[in-house]
Design a protein around this motif. Structure first.
Motif, PDB file in Angstrom:
ATOM      1  N   ASP A 388      50.207  -0.045  60.675  1.00  0.00           N
ATOM      2  CA  ASP A 388      50.948  -1.016  59.878  1.00  0.00           C
ATOM      3  C   ASP A 388      51.807  -0.265  58.852  1.00  0.00           C
ATOM      4  O   ASP A 388      51.378   0.742  58.281  1.00  0.00           O
ATOM      5  N   GLN A 389      53.002  -0.756  58.633  1.00  0.00           N
ATOM      6  CA  GLN A 389      53.973  -0.168  57.686  1.00  0.00           C
ATOM      7  C   GLN A 389      54.460   1.230  58.110  1.00  0.00           C
ATOM      8  O   GLN A 389      54.974   1.985  57.285  1.00  0.00           O
ATOM      9  N   PHE A 390      54.285   1.584  59.391  1.00  0.00           N
ATOM     10  CA  PHE A 390      54.750   2.904  59.811  1.00  0.00           C
ATOM     11  C   PHE A 390      56.279   2.980  59.816  1.00  0.00           C
ATOM     12  O   PHE A 390      56.852   4.009  59.460  1.00  0.00           O
ATOM     13  N   LYS A 391      56.947   1.910  60.213  1.00  0.00           N
ATOM     14  CA  LYS A 391      58.402   1.910  60.246  1.00  0.00           C
ATOM     15  C   LYS A 391      58.984   2.189  58.866  1.00  0.00           C
ATOM     16  O   LYS A 391      59.989   2.889  58.722  1.00  0.00           O
ATOM     17  N   ALA A 392      58.333   1.663  57.836  1.00  0.00           N
ATOM     18  CA  ALA A 392      58.824   1.904  56.477  1.00  0.00           C
ATOM     19  C   ALA A 392      58.743   3.380  56.123  1.00  0.00           C
ATOM     20  O   ALA A 392      59.601   3.901  55.405  1.00  0.00           O
ATOM     21  N   ASN A 394      59.065   5.941  58.291  1.00  0.00           N
ATOM     22  CA  ASN A 394      60.190   6.570  58.976  1.00  0.00           C
ATOM     23  C   ASN A 394      61.504   6.266  58.274  1.00  0.00           C
ATOM     24  O   ASN A 394      62.353   7.143  58.099  1.00  0.00           O
ATOM     25  N   ASP A 395      61.692   5.018  57.875  1.00  0.00           N
ATOM     26  CA  ASP A 395      62.967   4.607  57.285  1.00  0.00           C
ATOM     27  C   ASP A 395      63.193   5.221  55.910  1.00  0.00           C
ATOM     28  O   ASP A 395      64.330   5.547  55.553  1.00  0.00           O
ATOM     29  N   THR A 396      62.142   5.369  55.132  1.00  0.00           N
ATOM     30  CA  THR A 396      62.308   5.833  53.757  1.00  0.00           C
ATOM     31  C   THR A 396      62.111   7.347  53.611  1.00  0.00           C
ATOM     32  O   THR A 396      62.830   7.988  52.842  1.00  0.00           O
ATOM     33  N   LEU A 397      61.151   7.901  54.327  1.00  0.00           N
ATOM     34  CA  LEU A 397      60.841   9.330  54.162  1.00  0.00           C
ATOM     35  C   LEU A 397      61.371  10.189  55.308  1.00  0.00           C
ATOM     36  O   LEU A 397      61.381  11.419  55.187  1.00  0.00           O
ATOM     37  N   GLY A 398      61.782   9.581  56.410  1.00  0.00           N
ATOM     38  CA  GLY A 398      62.343  10.339  57.519  1.00  0.00           C
ATOM     39  C   GLY A 398      61.350  10.538  58.648  1.00  0.00           C
ATOM     40  O   GLY A 398      60.125  10.473  58.467  1.00  0.00           O
ATOM     41  N   ALA A 646      62.602 -12.844  52.689  1.00  0.00           N
ATOM     42  CA  ALA A 646      62.178 -11.939  53.768  1.00  0.00           C
ATOM     43  C   ALA A 646      63.346 -11.103  54.261  1.00  0.00           C
ATOM     44  O   ALA A 646      63.161 -10.007  54.793  1.00  0.00           O
ATOM     45  N   LEU A 647      64.536 -11.621  54.085  1.00  0.00           N
ATOM     46  CA  LEU A 647      65.733 -10.920  54.540  1.00  0.00           C
ATOM     47  C   LEU A 647      65.895  -9.579  53.853  1.00  0.00           C
ATOM     48  O   LEU A 647      66.390  -8.617  54.443  1.00  0.00           O
ATOM     49  N   PHE A 648      65.473  -9.489  52.596  1.00  0.00           N
ATOM     50  CA  PHE A 648      65.714  -8.286  51.816  1.00  0.00           C
ATOM     51  C   PHE A 648      64.658  -7.210  52.017  1.00  0.00           C
ATOM     52  O   PHE A 648      64.838  -6.076  51.577  1.00  0.00           O
ATOM     53  N   MET A 649      63.556  -7.550  52.686  1.00  0.00           N
ATOM     54  CA  MET A 649      62.453  -6.608  52.753  1.00  0.00           C
ATOM     55  C   MET A 649      62.743  -5.426  53.655  1.00  0.00           C
ATOM     56  O   MET A 649      62.443  -4.284  53.326  1.00  0.00           O
ATOM     57  N   ASN A 650      63.342  -5.666  54.843  1.00  0.00           N
ATOM     58  CA  ASN A 650      63.548  -4.592  55.813  1.00  0.00           C
ATOM     59  C   ASN A 650      65.008  -4.318  56.110  1.00  0.00           C
ATOM     60  O   ASN A 650      65.319  -3.350  56.798  1.00  0.00           O
TER      61      ASN A 650
END
Length: 783
Positions: A388-392, A394-398, A646-650
């Motif tokens: 859970d939250q793995f995509k975040a 990748n998106d934030t830390l690379g 919810a639109l702003f979260m991802n």
């Protein structure tokens, strides 16, 4: 290429122009050298064009221009042409530079900017003072310079952007000074051409860099292959041998002694069968016993304590009477090939990042264990695990940090492995688990919980503090007809249930999950036909200005008239549309239908359309909005889009760009269900929102009235401070209406005014609104 990707390339070009990157890869310097060389090749042609164009300009403006200014401009152009041409002549005999620094790119950019400034002076200084015919020539000349210059500099994007931008700015300034009736049209046309050039430059630059890298990679691979071929030719491992009927060596070439570890010594009398290990030696004995030729028979031998592989090809020797004399053959040391083959087999069955079995190997192991469990009547379980939250991360830390996290997770799993447990990685952040020979099913569930707890701990990777969760779905077997694919599917369904249950838990599959999944699949198939079958409907709920006592708009509410299930609300099918990608065509239809309906309503009544967060993943959303307005001829200020937090979260960046574009068009933005999500005040100040819709739970919900009152007053206070309009949802009674009015709400909607209306009923409601509600709203306003 999309505008967003073009802007990214422009930003990257600017960053590369602005500063040198320490310790950058050598490849970047080679790319820059190739970029500069590609532009420099056309220097004589581009300078000749500059000279000719300068002569044309001098001829056109000779009578109107200040002679000293014209002379200075002409001499400067000639100087630039001369210096550039001379530099080209001096370089043409030299060997092309293999690398270039970022400073060379900056010099090229300054050169392009200087030249663009000189040519931008032409329209600024003289465009308005010459005749219309001469203006046409200058306009064509400058437009050609923008296009030709942009394409000529395409391999150096920062230079091309500077050149096109400066020349375009000068041209726009000149157009605006003319006062021509078509100036806005011409300006927009010029900007459109310039934007096309910029996008073409961005695309060409990207393709140039990709092609350069591909060619460099291909050359490097060719050199490696050539090196391997040379190595093979110089160190061949073939040898010849002859044996007696028992395969004892009679004679051999010197190379045989070398590969057998006894260089310079004789192997005569040694039986090759005895040199092989038990398994491969038995295969060789069978081949010898048949007394028939054999080819490429692989045996494993021990040479100085190291396992080696030989490939043998031999044929039997007979005399005239058919008496078997022995064997003659050739051998090869294929150890390297065998090791490589084993490595390839390992790679084909292993996830290279984590070292765990990959999906294919995991499936093979699951099939073996399932068959064993079915044959022995033992227990078996298969589980799917998802972070859970793995995509975040990748998106934030690379992705490198994400990969390091996956390796850390795989190590955690490895520490939890016992004799009956196998883990594998399916790909991304998905893992699989096999458990066999357990006593109770609860033992597997307990193991899953321990795994979730272990993975969910906080850890530090490369200085970054990271916490992710995990969810698991478990399927038990073996059933009478269960296959591996059935169990993987069942575990996946249980995993989805775990995520829907709030994540961080383990869910066990039951048959109800399968039935629900099948029903969703069937509903998805029906939904694909709903658009073509004209089954979608829009209903409308009025939005009332409770101070003025007037209708300000209607909210469009989607419905599906299913041929078997009847009228379905959005909750029944919108999540399916979002998951399947059908939300994009459905959303486009809703926008178009709502705008067409609203165009028939009296001005200035608006229509409000909900935008799903899933629609923001589509690059065509903005075009759908523009097309709906164009087809319906509805003014943009009569369309209101409703979004949720919810639109702003991802999709923060995409959301900001879209909302800014909406406001540029004049479309209003409303934040729906405010107060039920994160309700970050940052969203209110960062994005062009104009309305807050207070969720119905605060208007007529079960919460204590005092608590609801405090929330509504706070929301209204925020709205008043920021200049927003507030709309209270769920107003069902006159008391609700009086309550939200007293709390300062501007607008209201709910069953008190009307339940959902069909498109055909809206005009009648508008016509009768004043008679039905006018007195009541007026009296409340007066009170």
């Amino acid at each position: 290429m999309t505008p967003s990707s073009s802007l990214t390339l422009i930003r990257d070009a600017w960053e590369g122009w602005r500063k040198d990157v320490p310790n950058e890869p050598a490849e970047e310097g080679r790319i820059r050298a190739a970029q500069i060389h590609a532009v420099a090749r056309f220097s004589p042609l581009t300078m000749a064009a500059n000279f000719i164009n300068a002569a044309v300009v001098v001829f056109l403006v000779r009578e109107e221009a200040n002679p000293f200014v014209l002379a200075a401009w002409s001499l400067t152009i000639l100087a630039v042409v001369a210096v550039t041409t001379r530099a080209w002549f001096l370089r043409r005999g030299r060997k092309q530079r293999l690398r270039a620094s970022a400073r060379a790119i900056r010099r090229a950019t300054w050169h392009a900017a200087t030249l663009a400034a000189l040519w931008a002076a032409v329209p600024v200084l003289w465009f308005g003072s010459v005749s219309a015919e001469d203006q046409l020539v200058i306009a064509c000349l400058v437009t050609g310079m923008i296009c030709a210059g942009g394409f000529a500099l395409a391999t150096i994007p920062s230079a091309a952007y500077a050149y096109v931008g400066i020349l375009c700015a000068g041209s726009v300034a000149a157009l605006l000074e003319t006062g021509n009736g078509y100036v806005i049209f011409l300006t927009l046309l010029l900007l459109a051409y310039a934007w096309i050039v910029v996008q073409s430059v961005a695309n060409s630059s990207r393709l140039f860099s990709e092609r350069f890298r591909a060619e460099a990679s291909l050359k490097e691979r060719g050199e490696i292959i050539e090196l391997l071929l040379n190595e093979f030719e110089q160190h061949g491992s073939d040898w010849l041998f002859e044996t007696d009927p028992g395969f004892a060596v009679v004679q051999h070439s010197p190379r045989f002694g070398e590969v057998a570890g006894v260089a310079g010594q004789s192997l005569v009398g040694r039986r090759i069968v005895e040199m092989a290990d038990e398994e491969t030696g038995q295969a060789l004995r069978l081949a010898i016993a048949r007394r028939q030729p054999f080819r490429d028979l692989d045996i494993q031998v021990d040479v100085a304590g190291e396992p080696r592989w030989w490939s043998l090809t031999a044929k039997p020797l007979f005399d005239e009477s058919g008496w078997h004399l022995g064997w003659r053959g050739v051998g090869s040391d294929i150890t390297d090939r065998k090791v490589a083959s084993q490595k390839v087999a390992w790679m084909a069955a292993t996830d290279l990042l984590t070292g765990l079995p990959n999906r294919a190997r995991f499936r093979e192991l699951a099939a073996l264990r399932l068959e064993t469990a079915r044959r022995n009547g033992s227990s078996f379980a298969l589980a799917c695990l998802d972070l859970d939250q793995f995509k975040a991360v990748n998106d934030t830390l690379g992705h490198p940090i994400g990969d390091a996290l996956l390796m850390a997770v795989s190590r955690d799993l490895g520490e939890l492995v016992d004799q009956g447990v196998v883990f594998g990685r399916f790909g991304g952040d998905e893992f699989g688990m096999l458990v066999s020979d357990f006593t109770r099913r609860s033992d597997v569930v307990d193991l899953a919980r321990r795994i979730i707890a272990r993975i969910s701990r906080s850890r530090t990777i490369d200085g970054a503090r990271i916490t992710v969760g995990a969810s698991m779905g478990i399927a038990f077997g073996p059933g009478e007809t269960d296959t591996v694919d059935d169990l993987i599917r069942n575990a996946d369904l249980a995993l989805y249930r775990a995520k829907d249950s709030g994540r961080g838990v383990a869910a066990v599959f039951d048959d109800r999950m399968h039935r629900e999944a099948e029903e969703r699949r069937l509903l998805q198939e029906d939904l694909r036909a709903a658009l073509d079958g004209d089954q979608l409907r829009l209903a409308y709920q009025p939005i009332i200005d409770i101070r003025a006592g007037a209708i300000v708009g209607f909210e469009a509410l989607l419905r599906w008239q299913h041929p078997q299930r009847g009228l379905l609300s959005p909750d029944a099918f919108v999540p399916i549309a979002e998951e399947s990608g059908l939300i994009e065509p459905i959303g486009a239809w809703v926008l178009k239908r709502a705008c067409l309906d609203a165009a028939a309503w009296p001005k200035p009544i608006r229509v409000a359309v909900n935008i799903s967060p899933a629609q923001f993943g589509s690059a065509t959303l903005l075009s759908h909005v523009a097309q709906a307005l164009a087809v319906s001829h509805l003014p943009a200020d009569r369309l209101e889009v409703e979004i949720t937090e919810a639109l702003f979260m991802n999709q923060m960046a995409e959301s900001g760009r879209f909302l800014a574009d909406m406001r540029t068009l004049g479309i209003r933005i409303a934040l729906d269900d405010f107060g039920t999500g994160f309700s970050s005040l940052g969203y209110l100040t960062r994005f062009p929102i104009q309305k807050l819709k207070i969720d119905r739970s605060f208007v007529s919900g079960p919460t204590d009235p005092e608590n609801r009152k405090a929330v509504v007053e706070a929301i209204v206070g925020i709205a008043v401070s920021l200049g927003f309009v507030t709309t209270a949802e769920g107003v069902e009674t006159a008391a609700d209406l009086a309550w939200v009015r007293d709390l300062g709400c501007d607008q209201a909607q709910g069953y008190y005014f009307a339940r959902t209306l069909s498109a055909e009923s809206v005009p009648g409601f508008i016509a009768g609104f004043a008679d039905e509600f006018g007195d009541g709203l007026g009296s409340q306003a007066a009170a």
